[in-house]
Design a protein around this motif. Structure first.
Motif, PDB file in Angstrom:
ATOM      1  N   ILE A  82      28.050 -30.161 -16.768  1.00  8.68           N
ATOM      2  CA  ILE A  82      29.482 -31.027 -16.968  1.00  8.68           C
ATOM      3  C   ILE A  82      29.136 -31.937 -18.236  1.00  8.68           C
ATOM      4  N   CYS A  83      27.974 -32.664 -17.971  1.00  5.44           N
ATOM      5  CA  CYS A  83      27.653 -33.713 -19.083  1.00  5.44           C
ATOM      6  C   CYS A  83      27.271 -33.142 -20.552  1.00  5.44           C
ATOM      7  N   SER A  84      26.646 -31.809 -20.327  1.00  2.00           N
ATOM      8  CA  SER A  84      26.447 -31.059 -21.782  1.00  2.00           C
ATOM      9  C   SER A  84      27.727 -30.719 -22.526  1.00  2.00           C
ATOM     10  N   LEU A  85      28.606 -30.101 -21.552  1.00  4.52           N
ATOM     11  CA  LEU A  85      29.875 -29.907 -22.254  1.00  4.52           C
ATOM     12  C   LEU A  85      30.502 -31.020 -22.766  1.00  4.52           C
ATOM     13  N   ALA A  86      30.548 -32.090 -22.002  1.00  9.94           N
ATOM     14  CA  ALA A  86      31.431 -33.170 -22.612  1.00  9.94           C
ATOM     15  C   ALA A  86      30.834 -33.930 -23.747  1.00  9.94           C
ATOM     16  N   LEU A  87      29.349 -33.790 -23.891  1.00  9.40           N
ATOM     17  CA  LEU A  87      28.583 -34.522 -24.863  1.00  9.40           C
ATOM     18  C   LEU A  87      28.716 -33.733 -26.263  1.00  9.40           C
ATOM     19  N   PHE A  88      29.001 -32.287 -25.837  1.00  3.88           N
ATOM     20  CA  PHE A  88      28.925 -31.474 -26.986  1.00  3.88           C
ATOM     21  C   PHE A  88      30.094 -31.500 -27.728  1.00  3.88           C
ATOM     22  N   PHE A  89      31.257 -31.889 -27.290  1.00  5.59           N
ATOM     23  CA  PHE A  89      32.487 -32.120 -27.822  1.00  5.59           C
ATOM     24  C   PHE A  89      33.005 -33.331 -28.469  1.00  5.59           C
ATOM     25  N   PHE A  90      32.195 -34.341 -27.383  1.00  2.05           N
ATOM     26  CA  PHE A  90      32.611 -35.906 -28.093  1.00  2.05           C
ATOM     27  C   PHE A  90      31.617 -36.346 -28.764  1.00  2.05           C
ATOM     28  N   ASN A  91      30.429 -35.849 -28.913  1.00  2.32           N
ATOM     29  CA  ASN A  91      29.334 -36.299 -29.967  1.00  2.32           C
ATOM     30  C   ASN A  91      28.248 -35.259 -30.015  1.00  2.32           C
ATOM     31  N   LYS A  92      28.365 -34.204 -30.894  1.00  2.63           N
ATOM     32  CA  LYS A  92      27.542 -33.211 -31.115  1.00  2.63           C
ATOM     33  C   LYS A  92      26.153 -33.706 -31.611  1.00  2.63           C
ATOM     34  N   HIS A  93      26.094 -34.441 -32.589  1.00  5.19           N
ATOM     35  CA  HIS A  93      24.899 -35.132 -33.034  1.00  5.19           C
ATOM     36  C   HIS A  93      23.712 -35.558 -31.880  1.00  5.19           C
ATOM     37  N   LEU A  94      24.384 -36.588 -30.852  1.00  4.72           N
ATOM     38  CA  LEU A  94      23.686 -36.986 -29.800  1.00  4.72           C
ATOM     39  C   LEU A  94      23.425 -35.857 -28.857  1.00  4.72           C
ATOM     40  N   PHE A  95      24.291 -34.811 -28.698  1.00  2.02           N
ATOM     41  CA  PHE A  95      23.941 -33.871 -27.772  1.00  2.02           C
ATOM     42  C   PHE A  95      22.741 -32.904 -28.305  1.00  2.02           C
ATOM     43  N   PHE A  96      22.859 -32.715 -29.701  1.00  7.01           N
ATOM     44  CA  PHE A  96      21.707 -31.867 -30.336  1.00  7.01           C
ATOM     45  C   PHE A  96      20.262 -32.467 -30.282  1.00  7.01           C
ATOM     46  N   PHE A  97      20.497 -33.891 -30.253  1.00 13.66           N
ATOM     47  CA  PHE A  97      19.334 -34.800 -30.250  1.00 13.66           C
ATOM     48  C   PHE A  97      18.614 -34.723 -28.939  1.00 13.66           C
ATOM     49  N   ILE A  98      19.308 -34.734 -27.703  1.00 15.37           N
ATOM     50  CA  ILE A  98      19.169 -34.720 -26.431  1.00 15.37           C
ATOM     51  C   ILE A  98      18.406 -33.345 -26.116  1.00 15.37           C
ATOM     52  N   PHE A  99      19.112 -32.242 -26.674  1.00 15.54           N
ATOM     53  CA  PHE A  99      18.610 -30.950 -26.557  1.00 15.54           C
ATOM     54  C   PHE A  99      17.247 -30.903 -27.002  1.00 15.54           C
ATOM     55  N   TYR A 100      17.118 -31.333 -28.342  1.00 11.94           N
ATOM     56  CA  TYR A 100      15.900 -31.098 -29.150  1.00 11.94           C
ATOM     57  C   TYR A 100      14.816 -31.800 -28.543  1.00 11.94           C
ATOM     58  N   ILE A 101      14.804 -32.944 -27.828  1.00 13.55           N
ATOM     59  CA  ILE A 101      13.886 -33.631 -26.996  1.00 13.55           C
ATOM     60  C   ILE A 101      13.623 -32.786 -25.636  1.00 13.55           C
ATOM     61  N   ALA A 102      14.593 -32.517 -25.081  1.00 12.75           N
ATOM     62  CA  ALA A 102      14.423 -31.698 -23.835  1.00 12.75           C
ATOM     63  C   ALA A 102      13.886 -30.377 -23.844  1.00 12.75           C
ATOM     64  N   ASN A 103      14.033 -29.731 -25.019  1.00  8.59           N
ATOM     65  CA  ASN A 103      13.446 -28.552 -25.568  1.00  8.59           C
ATOM     66  C   ASN A 103      11.935 -28.607 -25.610  1.00  8.59           C
ATOM     67  N   ILE A 104      11.438 -29.784 -26.376  1.00  8.83           N
ATOM     68  CA  ILE A 104      10.248 -30.024 -26.766  1.00  8.83           C
ATOM     69  C   ILE A 104       9.485 -30.399 -25.428  1.00  8.83           C
ATOM     70  N   PHE A 105      10.049 -31.256 -24.538  1.00  5.72           N
ATOM     71  CA  PHE A 105       9.334 -31.688 -23.308  1.00  5.72           C
ATOM     72  C   PHE A 105       9.237 -30.495 -22.449  1.00  5.72           C
ATOM     73  N   HIS A 106      10.137 -29.707 -22.391  1.00  6.13           N
ATOM     74  CA  HIS A 106       9.971 -28.481 -21.423  1.00  6.13           C
ATOM     75  C   HIS A 106       8.992 -27.524 -21.927  1.00  6.13           C
ATOM     76  N   VAL A 107       8.775 -27.147 -23.159  1.00  8.18           N
ATOM     77  CA  VAL A 107       7.825 -26.283 -23.600  1.00  8.18           C
ATOM     78  C   VAL A 107       6.362 -27.047 -23.290  1.00  8.18           C
ATOM     79  N   THR A 108       6.370 -28.337 -23.686  1.00 12.21           N
ATOM     80  CA  THR A 108       5.206 -29.032 -23.560  1.00 12.21           C
ATOM     81  C   THR A 108       4.501 -29.118 -22.190  1.00 12.21           C
ATOM     82  N   ARG A 109       5.483 -29.148 -21.196  1.00  6.59           N
ATOM     83  CA  ARG A 109       4.910 -29.013 -19.985  1.00  6.59           C
ATOM     84  C   ARG A 109       4.438 -27.855 -19.459  1.00  6.59           C
TER      85      ARG A 109
END
Length: 314
Positions: A82-109
């Motif tokens: 739900i949060c991803s969906l809402a953030l994507f439509f209301f603030n794409k730049h913030l969503f993609f920044f969070i996605f970028y950080i989550a992606n790197i953290f996940h891969v690093t782990r």
């Protein structure tokens, strides 16, 4: 410790450098085929890797674990969606920044986890973990400056890459001088190199796909073994794995999921408001993958050691 055998572990798990090298070679030799390359990697590696989470997660052996942790694994997953969906439509730049950080953290782990599997009882794990985190933090900063703030770090990117490669080589030399384990240094190197493309590629999509093909390979090879072992099939070689995959529901699920999600990614068209929004469907799937994996591969918990880890190291 070996997951399959020494050579296959090296090629597909410990140091699967062949995948980003092929990606880079095709990108450089056939730039006009860039979009086809992206679609192929999404279909053949990226989305199947995201799909592999679900058979592992929803396996019957996780039934009581899921009920026990339903607040996190059920409600938490819904909240992430739900949060991803809402953030994507209301603030794409913030969503993609969070996605970028989550992606790197996940891969690093995952990179750290793979190092831990092979370093058990041999020493050097703390060095590997610190190195992977330090380099990936640096890559996060470089990526943020280059692609989000459009900062020209150096007038010539060659200087940046010489500096980074020099530090990586120095790190490897120090590790081998102290611990004298070349194979483990390659496992560590994989975790470091995954996001190295942030220093030289021109588009963020290549940062996400090029080096991360190594992460996809690791994940698919390991989850496949776990899936088959839980169903009574002990896989000891890549040849045996391929043979069993082609007659398994596991492979069909991965391909169907990949076809659907890759189609949504491909159909997303910036010129159409409706079609441009289709990308959120696979992105939510990826965010859920980042979240759920933080639970089902947590081997500090006895349940995961009993139903997952024992099949990896068997």
């Amino acid at each position: 410790m070996q997951i399959y055998n020494k050579i296959e572990d090296l090629i597909f798990i410990r140091f699967p450098i062949i995948f980003p090298l092929i990606f880079l070679l095709i990108l450089e030799l056939f730039p006009s085929y860039e979009n086809y390359l992206i679609i192929f990697v999404l279909f053949a590696l990226a989305e199947p890797h995201f799909a592999a989470t679900w058979p592992v997660f929803l396996d019957k052996q996780n039934k009581f674990y899921l009920i026990e942790k339903k607040f996190y694994l059920i409600y938490g997953t819904l909240l992430i969606s739900i949060c991803s969906l809402a953030l994507f439509f209301f603030n794409k730049h913030l969503f993609f920044f969070i996605f970028y950080i989550a992606n790197i953290f996940h891969v690093t782990r995952q990179s750290v986890g793979v190092c831990k599997l092979y370093s058990k009882g041999l020493g050097g794990f703390n060095y590997q973990e610190s190195s992977i985190y330090l380099f990936n933090i640096a890559f996060i900063i470089i990526g943020f400056l280059r692609f989000y703030l459009n900062v020209d770090l150096f007038s010539n990117l060659i200087l940046l890459n010489i500096l980074v490669l020099g530090l990586i080589i120095l790190n490897l030399i120090v590790y081998n001088l102290i611990y004298k384990n070349f194979e483990n240094s390659l496992t560590m190197l994989t975790g470091i190199l995954i996001f190295l493309p942030v220093c030289f590629v021109e588009k963020p999509i290549h940062v996400i796909l090029m080096g991360v093909t190594m992460h996809y390979s690791q994940y698919l090879i390991i989850t496949s073994k776990v899936n088959f072992a839980r169903n009574g099939k002990l896989i000891k070689s890549f040849k045996n794995l391929i043979k069993n995959l082609f007659t398994s529901k596991f492979l069909y699920f991965l391909l169907i999921y990949s076809l659907v999600m890759t189609s949504f990614s491909t159909l997303s068209n910036p010129s159409s408001e409706i079609f441009s929004s289709l990308i959120i469907i696979p992105l939510i799937g990826q965010m859920i993958h980042f979240y759920i994996d933080s639970f089902i591969w947590k081997f500090s918990e006895q349940h995961n050691r009993e139903v997952t880890l024992k099949h990896i190291v068997s």
